[in-house]
Design an enzyme around this catalytic site. Structure first.
Site, PDB file in Angstrom:
ATOM      1  N   CYS A 122       0.796  -1.224   0.000  1.00  0.00           N
ATOM      2  CA  CYS A 122       0.000   0.000   0.000  1.00  0.00           C
ATOM      3  C   CYS A 122       0.832   1.279   0.000  1.00  0.00           C
ATOM      4  CB  CYS A 122      -1.015  -0.040   1.128  1.00  0.00           C
ATOM      5  SG  CYS A 122      -2.360  -1.215   0.760  1.00  0.00           S
ATOM      6  N   ASP A 123       0.120   2.396   0.156  1.00  0.00           N
ATOM      7  CA  ASP A 123       0.578   3.706  -0.295  1.00  0.00           C
ATOM      8  C   ASP A 123       1.994   4.107   0.114  1.00  0.00           C
ATOM      9  OD1 ASP A 123      -2.089   3.579  -0.957  1.00  0.00           O
ATOM     10  OD2 ASP A 123      -2.471   5.678  -0.538  1.00  0.00           O
ATOM     11  N   CYS A 195      -6.438  -1.107  -3.042  1.00  0.00           N
ATOM     12  CA  CYS A 195      -7.700  -0.651  -3.637  1.00  0.00           C
ATOM     13  C   CYS A 195      -7.660  -0.711  -5.158  1.00  0.00           C
ATOM     14  CB  CYS A 195      -8.039   0.748  -3.150  1.00  0.00           C
ATOM     15  SG  CYS A 195      -8.380   0.825  -1.380  1.00  0.00           S
ATOM     16  N   SER A 517      -5.061  12.012  -2.673  1.00  0.00           N
ATOM     17  CA  SER A 517      -5.139  10.561  -2.767  1.00  0.00           C
ATOM     18  C   SER A 517      -5.047  10.153  -4.227  1.00  0.00           C
ATOM     19  CB  SER A 517      -6.469  10.085  -2.170  1.00  0.00           C
ATOM     20  OG  SER A 517      -6.780   8.783  -2.596  1.00  0.00           O
TER      21      SER A 517
END
Length: 616
Positions: A122-123, A195, A517
């Site tokens: 993830c990010d 996501c 985002s």
């Protein structure tokens, strides 16, 4: 010939104590001549992109042992940006990137590991591990947890694809019923994985393929699919070979700085522009380049953005395509293939498999390869079953998407637009640049002029948007949310989401020294540099000032005279120690965040530490 780093702790009588401790971890005499490879995992139950990683480190470790190495696993932290969004938790997201990079350095250097396999997803986790890899410059292979399946639900007798952003928008839309909002919420995130759109996590995992540090398929193969297991097995096998190439054959081409060199960074940025990736990738690539002492800057990004077309459109820029669709069309290698045929890539690059770009495309580009196994891998699709387990299904599409005229991935001739998906804008309000995701901007909004509505924090802006104080035509300016001013450079997903839910998504612009985002779309311009807290001109904007945005010509200008700006600057600096700080903002900032702020650079430098303050 380079010496194995691990020999520092495993060889010589003076290391008897260290060997005694190694033995207590399960090592034997036979292990002390083998390479010690760190398996850097990031399992946590807080994050859907990492919830399935608990056993995957063991999978890699077993393959390392079977291939002649010694595996030692440890874990890093992982922050879920979506859960941390919209409250004080988001202050910690970007600073966690530095902590992850530091923790990897601390563990690997303290124990003299020879190489690494980084299990990210993830990010901030992938960028943090990437920064550490280039800082340490020892052999490394990345394998991520993989993308989430797209959510799907039936509305108005039609099946639609969903993601996290849909749940956020509909949840804030007063015209959507509680029942419909709940239905979307329950359907948006159906499986483990990052996501499902081209948000920051998936963008970065795709870029690691282009950098050459991850295996083909890494960026797009679903977390739930059985085929993804092979990536973990291969990572464990190939890292041992890569490590021996360097330490036993003195082959420096096995090192990450020689794989992810400037040419590879340019290819990664070209990919990012072509697929309309998250604007956060700019921040992270700049940071990684600094760690690797690679001469790659906003100037390079601006140059590349002017020549690269938009070849792949993915959520949140469209509801039609998600990462599972990118994979079906050939994944990262499929996009690189079209970019190569357009003459846009640097070809003198290699990857962790030891293949150059031509060899990689011949083997893995679905438009070129004759390997049915590769085609089968790219046919791996979703099962539509809610799960938190990796490798839990083996569904396949009946055919690949090789339609390069109207499919998910396009040729240059049939591009979504000849202008790429990201752009760097310059002007008096952003002397060092700012970033906009043009892939998500409506064509009618590419040029925009409007009066500023100025807010000293994200929270203040959200309250005004939901309170009806922002109207069509406004330029919402959110300042003092940069790396230093926030501190932590919060993502502005809630303001952009609420603009959409209030029907203002195409009629307002948003400008900030914070960031966005990967789920953001619309005329959202971030990373304004220098930031307000560093004396940037964004700190001098007043309500009603007109701002001109010209994306085609890469310009952004505050329409205020130089004399007036000079007077405002003099007034601001007269505040002394209170100058260049938000007026009237109440925010509790921990000492950990204050320490981050003291050393943080603006976004044009990747928001990394200012090494000059450390004597570096």
């Amino acid at each position: 010939m380079p010496k194995y780093r691990s020999h520092t702790t495993t060889h010589g009588r003076n290391m008897a104590g260290a060997r005694a401790l190694w033995r207590a971890t399960g090592m034997t005499d036979d292990d002390f001549g083998k390479p010690i490879i760190a398996v850097v995992n990031s399992f946590t139950q807080f994050v859907p992109g990492h919830v399935h990683l608990r056993d995957l480190g063991k999978l890699v470790a077993e393959q390392i042992v079977a291939s002649g190495g010694v595996a030692k696993e440890f874990n890093t932290i992982a922050v879920d940006d979506g859960i941390a969004m919209g409250h004080g938790g988001m202050l910690y997201s970007l600073p966690s990137r530095e902590l992850i990079a530091d923790s990897v350095e601390y563990m690997v250097n303290a124990h003299c590991a020879d190489a690494m396999v980084c299990i990210s997803n993830c990010d901030k986790i992938t960028p943090g591990m990437l920064m550490a890899s280039l800082r340490l410059n020892i052999p490394v292979i990345f394998v991520s947890g993989g993308p989430m399946e797209a959510g799907k639900t039936k509305l108005s007798d039609k099946i639609i694809k969903l993601d996290l952003i849909d749940a956020m928008i509909q949840g804030a839309n007063p015209n959507v019923s509680d029942e419909e909002s709940a239905q979307i919420e329950r359907s948006a995130c159906p499986t483990c994985g990052s996501c499902s759109g081209m948000f920051t996590a998936n963008s970065m995992n795709c870029l690691n393929e282009a950098l050459g540090l991850a295996l083909p398929g890494n960026g797009s193969l679903l977390a739930t699919h059985a085929d993804r297991k092979q990536l973990f097995l291969d990572a464990g096998k190939y890292i041992v070979a890569l490590t021996k190439r360097y330490y036993e054959q003195d082959d420096v081409s096995a090192l990450p700085r020689n794989i992810a060199n400037k040419a590879a960074f340019e290819n990664a940025m070209i990919l990012d522009i072509a697929m309309g990736g998250s604007t956060n990738t700019v921040l992270h690539l700049l940071a990684a380049a600094q760690e690797g002492e690679i001469d790659f800057s906003m100037t390079d990004i601006d140059r590349l953005s002017r020549k690269v077309p938009h070849l792949c459109k993915v959520a949140p820029s469209t509801q039609k395509y998600h990462m599972e669709d990118v994979h079906r069309a050939g994944g990262v290698i499929g996009i690189l293939g079209e970019l190569d045929r357009a003459g846009l890539l640097n070809r003198d690059v290699s990857n962790v498999l030891g293949l150059n770009l031509t060899q990689t495309l011949e083997a893995y580009d679905v438009m070129l390869t004759q390997d049915e196994g590769v085609k089968q891998m790219y046919a791996a699709g979703p099962a539509g079953i809610r799960t938190t387990k990796a490798f839990s299904q083996d569904c396949r599409y009946p055919s690949l998407d090789t339609d390069r005229e109207e499919g998910c991935i396009r040729t240059r001739e049939h591009a979504y637009s000849q202008d790429g998906g990201l752009a760097v804008l310059y002007g008096n309000i952003a002397a060092d640049g700012c970033i906009v995701k043009t892939a998500g901007v409506d064509k009618d909004s590419l040029t925009f002029r409007g009066p500023a509505k100025v807010f000293e924090s994200q929270d203040e802006a959200v309250e005004a948007i939901l309170g009806g104080k922002v109207v069509a035509g406004d330029v919402v300016v959110i300042r003092y949310e940069g790396p230093k001013g926030g501190p932590g450079m919060q993502e502005m997903l809630y303001p952009t989401t609420y603009l959409k839910s209030m029907g203002l998504g195409k009629s307002c612009a948003l400008l900030t020294d914070g960031r966005f985002s990967g789920g953001t779309s619309g005329l959202s311009i971030g990373h304004v540099s220098p930031e307000a807290a560093s004396g940037g001109l964004i700190g001098l904007v007043q309500d009603g000032d007109f701002i001109n945005i010209d994306i085609p010509n890469r310009g952004i200008v505050l329409d205020v005279s130089e004399a007036e700006l000079a007077a405002r600057r003099e007034t601001e600096e007269a505040h002394g120690d209170a100058a260049w700080s938000p007026k009237g903002r109440e925010r509790q900032v921990s000492y950990a965040l204050r320490a981050y702020a003291m050393l943080a650079t603006s976004a044009d430098k990747g928001a990394v530490r200012d090494k000059s303050k450390l004597g570096g």
